[in-house]
Design a protein around this motif. Sequence first.
Motif, PDB file in Angstrom:
ATOM      1  N   ILE A 390      30.260   4.491  64.618  1.00  0.00           N
ATOM      2  CA  ILE A 390      29.404   3.314  64.510  1.00  0.00           C
ATOM      3  C   ILE A 390      30.052   2.314  63.561  1.00  0.00           C
ATOM      4  O   ILE A 390      30.851   2.679  62.690  1.00  0.00           O
ATOM      5  N   SER A 391      29.699   1.033  63.751  1.00  0.00           N
ATOM      6  CA  SER A 391      30.260  -0.020  62.902  1.00  0.00           C
ATOM      7  C   SER A 391      29.464  -0.202  61.622  1.00  0.00           C
ATOM      8  O   SER A 391      30.030  -0.397  60.544  1.00  0.00           O
ATOM      9  N   ALA A 392      28.110  -0.171  61.755  1.00  0.00           N
ATOM     10  CA  ALA A 392      27.273  -0.470  60.596  1.00  0.00           C
ATOM     11  C   ALA A 392      25.882   0.084  60.805  1.00  0.00           C
ATOM     12  O   ALA A 392      25.452   0.324  61.945  1.00  0.00           O
ATOM     13  N   LEU A 393      25.183   0.270  59.699  1.00  0.00           N
ATOM     14  CA  LEU A 393      23.767   0.626  59.726  1.00  0.00           C
ATOM     15  C   LEU A 393      22.998  -0.483  59.028  1.00  0.00           C
ATOM     16  O   LEU A 393      23.330  -0.860  57.895  1.00  0.00           O
ATOM     17  N   PHE A 394      21.980  -1.011  59.714  1.00  0.00           N
ATOM     18  CA  PHE A 394      21.141  -2.085  59.176  1.00  0.00           C
ATOM     19  C   PHE A 394      19.770  -1.509  58.811  1.00  0.00           C
ATOM     20  O   PHE A 394      19.173  -0.767  59.596  1.00  0.00           O
ATOM     21  N   CYS A 395      19.273  -1.876  57.633  1.00  0.00           N
ATOM     22  CA  CYS A 395      17.935  -1.436  57.236  1.00  0.00           C
ATOM     23  C   CYS A 395      17.312  -2.475  56.306  1.00  0.00           C
ATOM     24  O   CYS A 395      18.001  -3.378  55.805  1.00  0.00           O
ATOM     25  N   GLU A 396      16.011  -2.338  56.081  1.00  0.00           N
ATOM     26  CA  GLU A 396      15.273  -3.203  55.168  1.00  0.00           C
ATOM     27  C   GLU A 396      14.807  -2.363  53.979  1.00  0.00           C
ATOM     28  O   GLU A 396      14.482  -1.181  54.139  1.00  0.00           O
ATOM     29  N   PHE A 397      14.739  -2.991  52.799  1.00  0.00           N
ATOM     30  CA  PHE A 397      14.249  -2.274  51.617  1.00  0.00           C
ATOM     31  C   PHE A 397      13.239  -3.139  50.867  1.00  0.00           C
ATOM     32  O   PHE A 397      13.626  -4.110  50.208  1.00  0.00           O
ATOM     33  N   PRO A 398      11.938  -2.767  50.922  1.00  0.00           N
ATOM     34  CA  PRO A 398      11.347  -1.852  51.896  1.00  0.00           C
ATOM     35  C   PRO A 398      11.159  -2.558  53.234  1.00  0.00           C
ATOM     36  O   PRO A 398      11.464  -3.737  53.370  1.00  0.00           O
ATOM     37  N   SER A 399      10.610  -1.812  54.204  1.00  0.00           N
ATOM     38  CA  SER A 399      10.528  -2.353  55.559  1.00  0.00           C
ATOM     39  C   SER A 399       9.288  -3.218  55.750  1.00  0.00           C
ATOM     40  O   SER A 399       8.316  -3.141  54.996  1.00  0.00           O
ATOM     41  N   ASN A 400       9.340  -4.023  56.769  1.00  0.00           N
ATOM     42  CA  ASN A 400       8.252  -4.927  57.154  1.00  0.00           C
ATOM     43  C   ASN A 400       7.757  -4.504  58.539  1.00  0.00           C
ATOM     44  O   ASN A 400       8.559  -4.481  59.465  1.00  0.00           O
ATOM     45  N   PRO A 401       6.496  -4.111  58.717  1.00  0.00           N
ATOM     46  CA  PRO A 401       5.359  -4.290  57.808  1.00  0.00           C
ATOM     47  C   PRO A 401       4.889  -3.019  57.117  1.00  0.00           C
ATOM     48  O   PRO A 401       3.901  -3.050  56.379  1.00  0.00           O
ATOM     49  N   LEU A 402       5.559  -1.872  57.331  1.00  0.00           N
ATOM     50  CA  LEU A 402       5.035  -0.598  56.843  1.00  0.00           C
ATOM     51  C   LEU A 402       5.465  -0.266  55.421  1.00  0.00           C
ATOM     52  O   LEU A 402       5.035   0.735  54.855  1.00  0.00           O
ATOM     53  N   CYS A 403       6.335  -1.074  54.833  1.00  0.00           N
ATOM     54  CA  CYS A 403       6.735  -0.923  53.432  1.00  0.00           C
ATOM     55  C   CYS A 403       7.363   0.437  53.139  1.00  0.00           C
ATOM     56  O   CYS A 403       7.223   0.971  52.028  1.00  0.00           O
ATOM     57  N   LYS A 404       8.073   1.007  54.104  1.00  0.00           N
ATOM     58  CA  LYS A 404       8.821   2.238  53.882  1.00  0.00           C
ATOM     59  C   LYS A 404      10.153   1.911  53.220  1.00  0.00           C
ATOM     60  O   LYS A 404      10.805   0.925  53.563  1.00  0.00           O
ATOM     61  N   SER A 405      10.569   2.764  52.316  1.00  0.00           N
ATOM     62  CA  SER A 405      11.852   2.576  51.637  1.00  0.00           C
ATOM     63  C   SER A 405      12.864   3.590  52.153  1.00  0.00           C
ATOM     64  O   SER A 405      12.615   4.797  52.082  1.00  0.00           O
ATOM     65  N   PRO A 406      13.989   3.137  52.674  1.00  0.00           N
ATOM     66  CA  PRO A 406      15.015   4.067  53.154  1.00  0.00           C
ATOM     67  C   PRO A 406      15.783   4.708  52.000  1.00  0.00           C
ATOM     68  O   PRO A 406      15.936   4.109  50.930  1.00  0.00           O
ATOM     69  N   ASP A 407      16.260   5.904  52.223  1.00  0.00           N
ATOM     70  CA  ASP A 407      17.037   6.627  51.221  1.00  0.00           C
ATOM     71  C   ASP A 407      18.464   6.061  51.208  1.00  0.00           C
ATOM     72  O   ASP A 407      19.366   6.563  51.870  1.00  0.00           O
ATOM     73  N   LEU A 408      18.666   5.012  50.422  1.00  0.00           N
ATOM     74  CA  LEU A 408      19.947   4.302  50.417  1.00  0.00           C
ATOM     75  C   LEU A 408      21.087   5.163  49.891  1.00  0.00           C
ATOM     76  O   LEU A 408      22.227   5.035  50.349  1.00  0.00           O
ATOM     77  N   LYS A 409      20.802   6.017  48.940  1.00  0.00           N
ATOM     78  CA  LYS A 409      21.870   6.854  48.385  1.00  0.00           C
ATOM     79  C   LYS A 409      22.428   7.793  49.445  1.00  0.00           C
ATOM     80  O   LYS A 409      23.646   7.966  49.562  1.00  0.00           O
ATOM     81  N   ARG A 410      21.538   8.375  50.227  1.00  0.00           N
ATOM     82  CA  ARG A 410      21.998   9.284  51.275  1.00  0.00           C
ATOM     83  C   ARG A 410      22.706   8.517  52.391  1.00  0.00           C
ATOM     84  O   ARG A 410      23.741   8.945  52.909  1.00  0.00           O
ATOM     85  N   LEU A 411      22.155   7.361  52.758  1.00  0.00           N
ATOM     86  CA  LEU A 411      22.783   6.539  53.795  1.00  0.00           C
ATOM     87  C   LEU A 411      24.160   6.056  53.335  1.00  0.00           C
ATOM     88  O   LEU A 411      25.115   6.019  54.114  1.00  0.00           O
ATOM     89  N   SER A 412      24.262   5.663  52.063  1.00  0.00           N
ATOM     90  CA  SER A 412      25.541   5.195  51.532  1.00  0.00           C
ATOM     91  C   SER A 412      26.570   6.319  51.532  1.00  0.00           C
ATOM     92  O   SER A 412      27.756   6.098  51.809  1.00  0.00           O
ATOM     93  N   SER A 413      26.120   7.520  51.227  1.00  0.00           N
ATOM     94  CA  SER A 413      27.026   8.671  51.245  1.00  0.00           C
ATOM     95  C   SER A 413      27.567   8.911  52.654  1.00  0.00           C
ATOM     96  O   SER A 413      28.764   9.177  52.838  1.00  0.00           O
ATOM     97  N   LEU A 414      26.690   8.781  53.658  1.00  0.00           N
ATOM     98  CA  LEU A 414      27.143   8.923  55.046  1.00  0.00           C
ATOM     99  C   LEU A 414      28.111   7.802  55.422  1.00  0.00           C
ATOM    100  O   LEU A 414      29.092   8.028  56.141  1.00  0.00           O
ATOM    101  N   ALA A 415      27.825   6.600  54.948  1.00  0.00           N
ATOM    102  CA  ALA A 415      28.702   5.463  55.245  1.00  0.00           C
ATOM    103  C   ALA A 415      30.105   5.699  54.689  1.00  0.00           C
ATOM    104  O   ALA A 415      31.110   5.398  55.353  1.00  0.00           O
TER     105      ALA A 415
END
Length: 650
Positions: A390-415
Amino acid sequence: MTSTSYSIPTELGSPIPANTSHAISVTLPTWQDNVDYEEAAERVVSRMTCGYPRFFIHPQIKQLITTCDQKFAKPTETCLLFPSRKSARRCRDFILQYYKQTSPTSPSTSPTPCVRLAEITVIPPDQAKSSFQGSVTLHVVLFPKDAFPIAKSYWQHAGEGISSRCAEYSLNIMQAKHDEKSSITENCNEKSSISLRRPIFHKRYSSNIRTSNITNNDSTFSNITEPKSPTSPTDSTFAEKSATVEENFYVEERYGRNLPITFADKAKIALRRRIAGVLGVEEQNNASEIDDLDGVINRKIESTNVTERGIKGVTEDDVFLFSTGMSSIFHAHRYIMSAFPPNKSICFGFPYVDTLKILEKFGPGCHLYGNGTSEDIDQIENLLESGEKISALFCEFPSNPLCKSPDLKRLSSLADKYDFLLVVDETIGNFVNVSVLEWADILVSSLTKIFSGASNVMGGGLVLNPQKKHYEKLKQVIEQDYEDLIWSEDAIFLERNSRTFRDRILKINESTEELCDFLSKSPKIKEVYYPKYITPEIYSQYKKINGGYGGLFSLTFYSSKASQQFFDSLPIAKGPSLGTNFTLACPYTILAHYFELDWASKFGVEANLVRVSVGLEDREMLLKGFQKGLDSITDEEEIVKNADVICIDK
């Protein structure tokens, strides 16, 4: 920061804020109004005087489109307008890719549509006396009329269309030139009985309305008898005689004085420094506006310092401005596709509608993991482990409209492990509240929202993380391709509006938290979606010591009837957008996903969800207003049925 009172617009189709020529929201005061808007009901559409600019073409732009149609278009064609040749070409390519004629019986045999490009340069009557840089070139994309929905979808997704202030400036010049020509002709023929008819240009108020007759509940209108001198790009040699132009300046400047338009370049530097987080707390003092701006752009910044972004090395050179928030996301995607092999992207978490459309329609496509959970990350890891690139992963912090926060540390580690880029949209969180750039390769944000707050200008920002391994390659691609397309007057408004963004955010944090704590105790509410309650264990890892949870939350209820009763009774502004200085609500799923409600519900986004963006109003007033909304709910059967469950859960 003191509380603020606003005049709440209630008339269907009127601008939010009221009496604002370039407002970015529109009044849709009842649930049914929102449904009818989505279904294009005449009773709603015919009353729309404005709308969110990527979805609704501003009246000034419509007028300019009509002018360009008359000059360039064939009878079977119409057009859209863009600020550069590159953006016009991208629109043309998109139309050619997705357009299919509706008239042939076999779409597969449809001929390639004729999509033409044209340019028109609008030059002020006297550039030497102009307070602006002078001429503006409009890039015209002409296409068959039945291709308009495709062209309009590009306008919406990419966010690259011309600014309404650019259209206003162009029309003012055209009007002035026509007036000058008409005046000469009339003088030459003053003895003639022939009547000369002028074309009608769009004006928001009749030219014989005196400023003293303008009324508004905003106290800043009191004791003001004359408008200030024009500070827009409109040339004073012809603007001074236009009551309409002066009235528009007067109304727009009620929030505070703008700098002269000649300071636009300095305003952009100040914006980039503010977004980079290198300025720290900016003191609001009694110095002149120009002195304040000079102080911001002349301040020495050490690149080795740790900025508010939480990392070293970030400067204004790592910040790029765009005309809309979606444009920053669109171009982030473009830059990644240019710099790296053309693999699919990942959209993580339930996305804002146009983010997903960009990833799907431009390039090789994307994988959607719409729940944004740890289980989704497990699935992504399995996908990558299987050999998928994959080229990239796109996410929102937090998300709209459910206000969920993605685990950026884990995603960054995968990246890092699988060599893809992490793009984070911080619009909802903002860097006063959270620190997320450390984990991202690219950070994007809509400056239209809380950064501006005034709901009268569009803008977007993109920040590169200089500590990431792909930084140099990305920087090189961006510097080769980037165009500064922010209209100068928009930059002036953005810079002025954003000076107080820190104080506004801190006050909104407090009001929103108290309001959500209050609402979470109500047996009439099914769920409060707010970062304090949704994935708090993740959000807290990135929350700054003095940060809060932001001003956005969403509510769900136990029945459709309850949602509608609550929404219709709320004594606040109601329309699209968020991050405004005034509290604003909308039935989000209806507006964003009306024709895909079942799809949205698969990711927990209910059709009857009400999204709220809290503003600067007095806290007690907000609590009373939302209590009024709760009191309006009469679906007692549903309330009683769920009361015991709610007491246990809460």
